[in-house]
Scaffold this motif. Structure first.
Motif, mmCIF file in Angstrom:
data_model
loop_
_atom_site.group_PDB
_atom_site.id
_atom_site.type_symbol
_atom_site.label_atom_id
_atom_site.label_comp_id
_atom_site.label_asym_id
_atom_site.label_seq_id
_atom_site.Cartn_x
_atom_site.Cartn_y
_atom_site.Cartn_z
ATOM 1 N N GLN A 57 39.021 39.040 40.514
ATOM 2 C CA GLN A 57 37.811 39.696 40.992
ATOM 3 C C GLN A 57 37.683 41.104 40.394
ATOM 4 O O GLN A 57 36.569 41.540 40.079
ATOM 5 C CB GLN A 57 37.828 39.773 42.522
ATOM 6 C CG GLN A 57 36.564 40.373 43.130
ATOM 7 C CD GLN A 57 36.504 40.177 44.623
ATOM 8 O OE1 GLN A 57 36.648 39.073 45.135
ATOM 9 N NE2 GLN A 57 36.291 41.270 45.354
ATOM 10 N N ALA A 115 32.060 41.049 45.668
ATOM 11 C CA ALA A 115 32.585 39.909 46.425
ATOM 12 C C ALA A 115 31.562 38.786 46.505
ATOM 13 O O ALA A 115 31.894 37.602 46.342
ATOM 14 C CB ALA A 115 32.983 40.362 47.825
ATOM 15 N N PHE A 128 31.217 37.119 42.962
ATOM 16 C CA PHE A 128 32.447 36.415 42.582
ATOM 17 C C PHE A 128 32.588 35.095 43.342
ATOM 18 O O PHE A 128 33.094 34.108 42.799
ATOM 19 C CB PHE A 128 33.651 37.319 42.866
ATOM 20 C CG PHE A 128 34.942 36.827 42.259
ATOM 21 C CD1 PHE A 128 35.156 36.911 40.900
ATOM 22 C CD2 PHE A 128 35.941 36.292 43.061
ATOM 23 C CE1 PHE A 128 36.350 36.466 40.329
ATOM 24 C CE2 PHE A 128 37.138 35.847 42.504
ATOM 25 C CZ PHE A 128 37.331 35.939 41.137
ATOM 26 N N ASN A 129 32.118 35.061 44.569
ATOM 27 C CA ASN A 129 32.254 33.863 45.400
ATOM 28 C C ASN A 129 31.356 32.715 44.953
ATOM 29 O O ASN A 129 31.492 31.601 45.450
ATOM 30 C CB ASN A 129 31.966 34.194 46.868
ATOM 31 C CG ASN A 129 33.100 34.944 47.522
ATOM 32 O OD1 ASN A 129 34.250 34.822 47.111
ATOM 33 N ND2 ASN A 129 32.796 35.736 48.546
ATOM 34 N N LYS A 176 37.023 28.855 42.301
ATOM 35 C CA LYS A 176 38.305 29.530 42.093
ATOM 36 C C LYS A 176 39.425 28.500 42.007
ATOM 37 O O LYS A 176 39.338 27.413 42.591
ATOM 38 C CB LYS A 176 38.593 30.501 43.247
ATOM 39 C CG LYS A 176 37.504 31.537 43.494
ATOM 40 C CD LYS A 176 37.883 32.427 44.661
ATOM 41 C CE LYS A 176 36.753 33.365 45.028
ATOM 42 N NZ LYS A 176 35.580 32.666 45.551
#
Length: 517
Positions: free
Chosen positions: A357, A373, A376-377, A381
């Motif tokens: 991140q 955040a 990135f989500n 992942k």
């Protein structure tokens, strides 16, 4: 950030043709001026009184629900209740429930057909599931057992009613919960009439009644006969539908309570007895029952469903998100003032590079922690919490809007294609193809993998060449239009926006109204 055409993306809706069923996720309530005046008057006079009295009755249900299970152990609750608890509390809850719906304006419940006994059909399946008023179907079914989320046990009154009902509870946070639910459904359904019937809403979520969503197999796992139950609201104005996009809970409740009289029709269809093949295959069983119910309702049976928290529609041979997360990512990045002139920097063709991140924030020049955040989500992942920068590069390239569709699909191919083990050139294999479709169209990876296998079978190979991939994404009449409409690169000469005549020429897609409460 380059504006391109990404700033006005809107959800799409298949509307016609064998491959484009009605969009069941959007409900648009249009009121004439006279209807608005009527709802203003009745909403101010009738609705408050009805809602207040209904909530009073709802809380009066609690003592009866509590009394039925008071003093009983969890072991005792694993068996059906009998005796005075069953008689007094059951009838009390049944009577008060009818009063509650009456106060909300459901003055008439019209029943057609005959409900089968628990021996004839241990399971009831009700559809279409279109509103939080649908539990009214429990009344003519004599309060069968239901399946509910375990989290609802903590909701005041509702939790007590679920304990009273001896509901089968499933937890979304416990992976073993679904297996236990399957075992419990099978145990009750095969008890030889010892347990009351179990009622399922097999669609699993609400739609707008225009089409049946894909049936989940839970109600059909036991392989026992089921009785289909149809729910209709034959009112002049549809105030009850509570779809993914449309009026919210309070508006639906208020408008329905403002109606002088609401009617609900409950129709019991003949019991459906599964064939040996259907008994062994719950998915086949579910699909066949869905078709029977859709035919009786006069609406299409679709493959549309919720995958996670996103509604998925079917276009041609492909499942796509009604609103891909890429669109939401674009809004987040635009609000952060991102201007990616280097969208493919650091992403090596055919080779993954996992980033954290922190590196993600540096690469995109983001500083706000909440924005970092949130953005990135949006990417998948791995076990270490890292994302593949190729995913980021492709998403940013699509959002940048500076490439035409041919350039964008070429970039996607170059990023995710792999060198052949034998022979020259690169091919796009299942994982890369699934990633591209998931990022750009919001397609579930499993559905994209299935389509990849079909395309490879047609091409007699294990992977797709660049030509084959662009034939699918650019030149296929249906899927090409889907790509151009979802992505709408600003420099594509023939790209068409969802509202343009080109996009609407064969009725494949159109813009649906943004949700407003």
């Amino acid at each position: 950030m380059s504006q391109g055409s990404s700033g006005d993306w809107a959800p799409l809706e298949p509307t016609s043709g064998p491959s484009a069923p009605p969009n069941p996720f959007v409900h648009e309530l249009r009121l004439s001026r006279l209807q608005r005046v009527k709802f203003c008057l009745l909403g101010a006079l009738l609705a408050p009184i009805r809602v207040l009295l209904a909530f009073i009755v709802l809380f009066l249900l609690w003592p009866f629900a509590w009394l039925q299970v008071a003093g009983l152990t969890e072991e005792q609750l694993q068996e059906p209740l009998t005796g005075w608890r069953k008689t007094v509390c059951h009838n009390g809850v049944l009577g008060l429930s009818r009063v509650l719906f009456f106060l909300l304006g459901f003055l008439r419940i019209r029943v057609r057909g005959q409900r089968a006994s628990r021996l004839q059909a241990p399971v009831l399946v009700a559809a279409p599931h279109s509103t939080f008023f649908d539990p009214i179907v429990l009344l003519p079914c004599d309060l069968p057992k239901v399946v509910s989320r375990a989290e609802n046990l903590s909701v005041p009154v509702i939790g007590a009613l679920l304990r009273f009902n001896q509901a089968i509870l499933v937890s979304r946070h416990d992976p073993a919960s679904r297996r236990r639910v399957v075992e419990e459904v099978r145990r009750r359904a095969t008890s030889g009439g010892k347990w009351p019937q179990v009622l399922f809403f097999p669609e699993g979520t609400c739609s707008n009644k225009k089409a049946l969503l894909k049936f989940k197999p839970g109600a059909f796992i036991a392989g026992v006969p089921v009785q289909p139950v149809l729910i209709r609201y034959p009112n002049s104005l549809d105030t009850t539908s509570w779809a993914w996009r449309g009026p919210g809970v309070l508006k639906v409740l208020w408008l329905t309570a403002s109606q002088p009289c609401s009617i609900v029709d409950v129709e019991f269809l003949p019991v459906y007895h599964p064939s040996p093949e259907e008994s062994r295959d719950p998915t086949l069983y579910a699909n066949n029952v869905q078709r029977v119910m859709a035919q009786a309702l006069g609406i299409p049976a679709t493959e549309c469903e919720f995958v996670g928290s996103l509604p998925v529609i079917v276009v041609g041979r492909l499942k796509v998100a009604l609103e891909p997360q890429l669109w939401e990512l674009g809004k987040v990045l635009r609000n952060a003032g991102l201007s990616p002139g280097y969208v493919d920097a650091g992403a090596e063709p055919g080779r993954s590079r996992m980033i954290s991140q922190e590196e993600f924030a540096r690469q995109l020049q983001l500083s706000d922690p909440q924005t970092i955040a949130g953005a990135f989500n949006y990417f998948r992942k791995d076990a270490s919490g890292l994302v593949d920068f190729r995913d980021v590069a492709l998403a940013l390239a699509a959002l940048d809007g500076s490439r035409d569709l041919e350039e964008l699909t070429l970039l996607a191919f170059e990023l995710f294609a792999e060198e052949q083990a034998e022979g020259p050139g690169c091919l796009l294999y299942r994982d890369g193809f699934s990633t591209i479709l998931h990022l750009l169209l919001g397609s579930p990876r499993s559905a994209a993998a299935t389509l990849h296998a079909e395309l490879c079978q047609a091409g007699s190979g294990q992977g797709l060449s660049l030509c084959q991939f662009q034939d699918f994404s650019l030149r296929d009449p249906l899927h090409g239009k889907l790509f151009s409409t979802y992505l709408r690169p600003s420099q594509t000469p023939n790209a068409s926006s969802p509202g343009s005549p080109t996009a609407l020429s064969n009725g494949t897609v159109h813009v649906s109204k943004q949700k407003g409460d």
